[in-house]
Design an enzyme around this catalytic site. Structure first.
Site, PDB file in Angstrom:
ATOM      1  CG  HIS A  72      -2.153  -0.806   1.046  1.00 52.50           C
ATOM      2  ND1 HIS A  72      -3.400  -0.370   1.396  1.00 52.50           N
ATOM      3  CD2 HIS A  72      -2.318  -2.036   0.520  1.00 52.50           C
ATOM      4  CE1 HIS A  72      -4.290  -1.303   1.091  1.00 52.50           C
ATOM      5  NE2 HIS A  72      -3.655  -2.331   0.573  1.00 52.50           N
ATOM      6  CE1 TYR A 200      -5.503   4.422   8.004  1.00 50.53           C
ATOM      7  CE2 TYR A 200      -6.131   4.473  10.317  1.00 50.53           C
ATOM      8  CZ  TYR A 200      -5.344   3.967   9.306  1.00 50.53           C
ATOM      9  OH  TYR A 200      -4.410   3.006   9.590  1.00 50.53           O
ATOM     10  N   PRO A 292      -5.167   1.393  18.266  1.00 52.49           N
ATOM     11  CG  PRO A 292      -7.017   0.140  17.607  1.00 52.49           C
ATOM     12  CD  PRO A 292      -6.441   0.857  18.773  1.00 52.49           C
ATOM     13  CE  LYS A 296       3.708   3.699  13.338  1.00 43.42           C
ATOM     14  NZ  LYS A 296       3.529   2.992  12.080  1.00 43.42           N
ATOM     15  CE1 TYR A 384      -1.470   4.307   9.100  1.00 46.74           C
ATOM     16  CE2 TYR A 384      -0.198   3.230   7.372  1.00 46.74           C
ATOM     17  CZ  TYR A 384      -1.337   3.307   8.148  1.00 46.74           C
ATOM     18  OH  TYR A 384      -2.343   2.373   7.999  1.00 46.74           O
TER      19      TYR A 384
HETATM   20  P1  FAD Z   1       0.210 -10.913  21.798  1.00 47.34           P
HETATM   21  O1  FAD Z   1      -0.160 -10.973  20.366  1.00 47.34           O
HETATM   22  O2  FAD Z   1      -0.819 -10.501  22.785  1.00 47.34           O
HETATM   23  O3  FAD Z   1       0.801 -12.326  22.196  1.00 47.34           O
HETATM   24  C1  FAD Z   1       1.067 -12.698  23.539  1.00 47.34           C
HETATM   25  C2  FAD Z   1       0.906 -14.181  23.673  1.00 47.34           C
HETATM   26  O4  FAD Z   1       1.253 -14.574  25.002  1.00 47.34           O
HETATM   27  C3  FAD Z   1      -0.527 -14.644  23.433  1.00 47.34           C
HETATM   28  O5  FAD Z   1      -0.544 -15.672  22.481  1.00 47.34           O
HETATM   29  C4  FAD Z   1      -0.995 -15.115  24.801  1.00 47.34           C
HETATM   30  O6  FAD Z   1      -1.916 -16.199  24.718  1.00 47.34           O
HETATM   31  C5  FAD Z   1       0.312 -15.525  25.459  1.00 47.34           C
HETATM   32  N1  FAD Z   1       0.290 -15.482  26.933  1.00 47.34           N
HETATM   33  C6  FAD Z   1      -0.334 -14.577  27.723  1.00 47.34           C
HETATM   34  N2  FAD Z   1      -0.114 -14.871  29.018  1.00 47.34           N
HETATM   35  C7  FAD Z   1       0.656 -15.973  29.039  1.00 47.34           C
HETATM   36  C8  FAD Z   1       1.201 -16.758  30.082  1.00 47.34           C
HETATM   37  N3  FAD Z   1       0.995 -16.447  31.371  1.00 47.34           N
HETATM   38  N4  FAD Z   1       1.935 -17.834  29.754  1.00 47.34           N
HETATM   39  C9  FAD Z   1       2.157 -18.152  28.456  1.00 47.34           C
HETATM   40  N5  FAD Z   1       1.659 -17.453  27.421  1.00 47.34           N
HETATM   41  C10 FAD Z   1       0.918 -16.366  27.713  1.00 47.34           C
HETATM   42  N6  FAD Z   1      -0.865  -3.585  15.425  1.00 47.34           N
HETATM   43  C11 FAD Z   1      -0.290  -3.145  14.268  1.00 47.34           C
HETATM   44  O7  FAD Z   1       0.952  -3.014  14.224  1.00 47.34           O
HETATM   45  N7  FAD Z   1      -1.035  -2.848  13.141  1.00 47.34           N
HETATM   46  C12 FAD Z   1      -2.383  -2.986  13.153  1.00 47.34           C
HETATM   47  O8  FAD Z   1      -2.994  -2.777  12.113  1.00 47.34           O
HETATM   48  C13 FAD Z   1      -3.027  -3.393  14.376  1.00 47.34           C
HETATM   49  N8  FAD Z   1      -4.358  -3.543  14.442  1.00 47.34           N
HETATM   50  C14 FAD Z   1      -4.927  -4.034  15.586  1.00 47.34           C
HETATM   51  C15 FAD Z   1      -6.302  -4.161  15.607  1.00 47.34           C
HETATM   52  C16 FAD Z   1      -6.910  -4.657  16.762  1.00 47.34           C
HETATM   53  C17 FAD Z   1      -8.410  -4.780  16.777  1.00 47.34           C
HETATM   54  C18 FAD Z   1      -6.126  -5.045  17.898  1.00 47.34           C
HETATM   55  C19 FAD Z   1      -6.769  -5.606  19.139  1.00 47.34           C
HETATM   56  C20 FAD Z   1      -4.759  -4.917  17.870  1.00 47.34           C
HETATM   57  C21 FAD Z   1      -4.149  -4.397  16.732  1.00 47.34           C
HETATM   58  N9  FAD Z   1      -2.772  -4.237  16.661  1.00 47.34           N
HETATM   59  C22 FAD Z   1      -2.202  -3.739  15.515  1.00 47.34           C
HETATM   60  C23 FAD Z   1      -1.941  -4.590  17.806  1.00 47.34           C
HETATM   61  C24 FAD Z   1      -1.243  -5.954  17.655  1.00 47.34           C
HETATM   62  O9  FAD Z   1      -2.184  -6.948  17.375  1.00 47.34           O
HETATM   63  C25 FAD Z   1      -0.469  -6.307  18.942  1.00 47.34           C
HETATM   64  O10 FAD Z   1       0.351  -5.214  19.270  1.00 47.34           O
HETATM   65  C26 FAD Z   1       0.377  -7.575  18.781  1.00 47.34           C
HETATM   66  O11 FAD Z   1      -0.429  -8.711  18.809  1.00 47.34           O
HETATM   67  C27 FAD Z   1       1.435  -7.692  19.889  1.00 47.34           C
HETATM   68  O12 FAD Z   1       2.099  -8.926  19.795  1.00 47.34           O
HETATM   69  P2  FAD Z   1       2.694  -9.641  21.098  1.00 47.34           P
HETATM   70  O13 FAD Z   1       3.312 -10.899  20.610  1.00 47.34           O
HETATM   71  O14 FAD Z   1       3.506  -8.654  21.839  1.00 47.34           O
HETATM   72  O15 FAD Z   1       1.448  -9.919  22.021  1.00 47.34           O
HETATM   73  C1  PHB Z   2      -6.517  -3.613  10.339  1.00 49.82           C
HETATM   74  O1  PHB Z   2      -6.554  -3.907   9.131  1.00 49.82           O
HETATM   75  O2  PHB Z   2      -6.875  -4.423  11.211  1.00 49.82           O
HETATM   76  C2  PHB Z   2      -6.056  -2.268  10.762  1.00 49.82           C
HETATM   77  C3  PHB Z   2      -5.546  -1.406   9.808  1.00 49.82           C
HETATM   78  C4  PHB Z   2      -5.111  -0.140  10.191  1.00 49.82           C
HETATM   79  C5  PHB Z   2      -5.210   0.251  11.504  1.00 49.82           C
HETATM   80  C6  PHB Z   2      -5.709  -0.626  12.457  1.00 49.82           C
HETATM   81  C7  PHB Z   2      -6.142  -1.891  12.085  1.00 49.82           C
HETATM   82  O3  PHB Z   2      -4.807   1.500  11.856  1.00 49.82           O
END
Ligand code: FAD
Ligand code: PHB
Length: 389
Positions: A72, A200, A292, A296, A384
């Protein structure tokens, strides 16, 4: 049992760190609370910065993303039935990649399987011991039996609700938080995206976002009240509300369909400092959360992983602890800039319950300025697209 690095959490941060370390011959054990199916069913991020794309290639897991991801080169900012583009290619000569977090996670799971690296799912009661000593240890229950891993280091990649952050004594950490009085209702549907670019939309009824996962899979969000539940939003109500908030031409051409996933995510900014305590390192959502709006969260998890990977490789190569000592400061410097960007995008595009007429005019002026100023657009684009690691 013994390993070099215990990784707690099998989300993108834990899996990517494990992949990078294993490829350098550093032994890791990965502990995940849920089943693989559960982790892969969580619909979350979709936008990858170029830095994360590069890191996935370095980790040897970029092939499917390169084939199926969507490059994109712009986003569309809409307000009051009109809008304008932020052209990433023209402004910064770069782009983002749209590729679902679930796909990326699947690629990393398969790569870990192929390396035969230890990964235990459905572990319970994970506890960290002696992180501030030379002999850290992680205990947990798996298959009904208590088990222990001694290790050199522990990577806390267990997300916002994990155990790692709370294993740091309260007097050794500082927490910073802003909870926003709103949530995002997200819907995934097997319909073609309404537009080639992400839209957006700022609207008097609240924010809306049109995103996608692939040419046949759309992801849409609308701002809702924090108290709202998914049951209050049957599909027809969701589509009706989305169409009211986006420009008319988009609303007229949107293809609606049954939702295949629907969830509400609260919006929060959060940082825990420092990101290291002794031999425990916090990575990704375990240390920080962003709303979100700036896309990031996943990307910040990736830059943490990059810094930690470099620090641990250096240590295992020649015993040099300098990057380990710098990990928290380096990661936090990037984290705070992404926090600022996500907070400002959130404030710019949402409607808030207590907003005054003055606040609304400030939002409008900011949008007008963005539309008319190449400098302002470049600043948005630079953030971004992702600040350098
Ligand atoms: P997580 O993905 O939360 O992974 C942590 C893992 O640890 C999980 O699998 C969990 O089950 C496990 N865990 C928890 N506790 C324990 C325990 N005690 N023992 C063992 N395992 C455990 N980010 C972007 O960059 N771009 C986007 O477009 C974007 N859109 C988003 C849209 C939504 C609706 C949401 C909710 C989030 C979005 N994010 C986005 C954020 C992104 O999804 C998270 O920042 C990302 O998942 C972080 O990864 P992580 O591995 O740090 O944590
Ligand atoms: C998504 O596709 O889930 C998404 C895209 C852009 C954002 C947040 C979420 O800023």
């Amino acid at each position: 049992m013994r390993t070099q690095v215990v990784i707690i959490g099998g989300g993108p941060a834990g899996l990517l760190l494990g992949q990078l370390l294993q490829r350098q011959g550093i032994d890791t054990v990965l502990l995940e609370r849920h089943s693989r199916e559960y982790v892969l069913a969580r619909i979350r991020a979709g936008v990858l910065e170029a830095g994360l794309v590069d890191l996935l290639h370095q980790a040897g897991v970029g092939e499917r993303m390169q084939r199926n991801g969507l490059r994109h080169e712009e986003i569309y900012l809409a307000h009051s039935n009109r809008g304008f583009r932020i052209d990433f290619r023209q402004l910064c000569d770069s782009a983002v990649m749209v590729y679902g977090q679930t796909e990326l996670t699947l690629d990393l799971y398969q790569a870990r399987d192929a390396m035969n690296a230890t990964m235990l799912h459905q572990v319970d009661q994970v506890e960290i011991h002696g992180a501030d000593t030379d002999k850290p240890r992680v205990s947990f229950i798996h298959d009904g039996r208590e088990q222990n891993f001694e290790c050199d280091f522990i990577a806390g990649c267990d997300g916002f609700h994990g155990v790692s952050r709370n294993s740091v004594p309260a007097d050794q950490r500082t927490l910073f938080e802003r909870v926003y009085p709103l949530g995002w209702l997200g819907v995934l549907s097997r319909t073609p995206p309404v537009s080639d670019e992400l839209i957006y939309a700022s609207h008097a009824r609240g924010f809306a976002l049109c995103s996608m996962r692939s040419p046949g899979l759309s992801r849409y969000y609308i701002q809702v009240a924090l108290e709202d539940s998914v049951q209050q939003w049957p599909d027809e109500a969701f589509w009706r509300e989305l169409k009211r908030r986006i420009p008319h031409d988009a609303a007229e051409s949107i293809v609606s369909g049954d939702s295949i996933e629907k969830s509400i995510a609260p919006l929060r900014s959060f940082v825990a400092e420092p990101m290291r305590w002794g031999r425990l390192f916090l990575c990704g959502d375990a240390a920080h959360i962003v709303p979100p709006t700036g896309a990031k969260g996943l990307n910040l998890a990736a830059s943490d992983v990059y810094y930690l990977w470099r620090a641990l490789s250096q240590y295992y190569e020649d015993g040099d602890e300098q990057d380990i000592d710098n990990y928290s400061a380096m990661a936090l410097s990037r984290v705070w800039k992404a926090e600022r960007f996500s907070w400002s995008m959130t404030n710019l595009l949402h409607r808030f319950p207590e907003q005054s007429q003055f606040d609304l005019r400030m939002q409008q002026a900011q949008l007008d300025y963005l539309e008319s100023s190449r400098a302002a657009q470049t600043a948005l684009a630079e953030n971004y697209l992702g600040l350098p690691y």
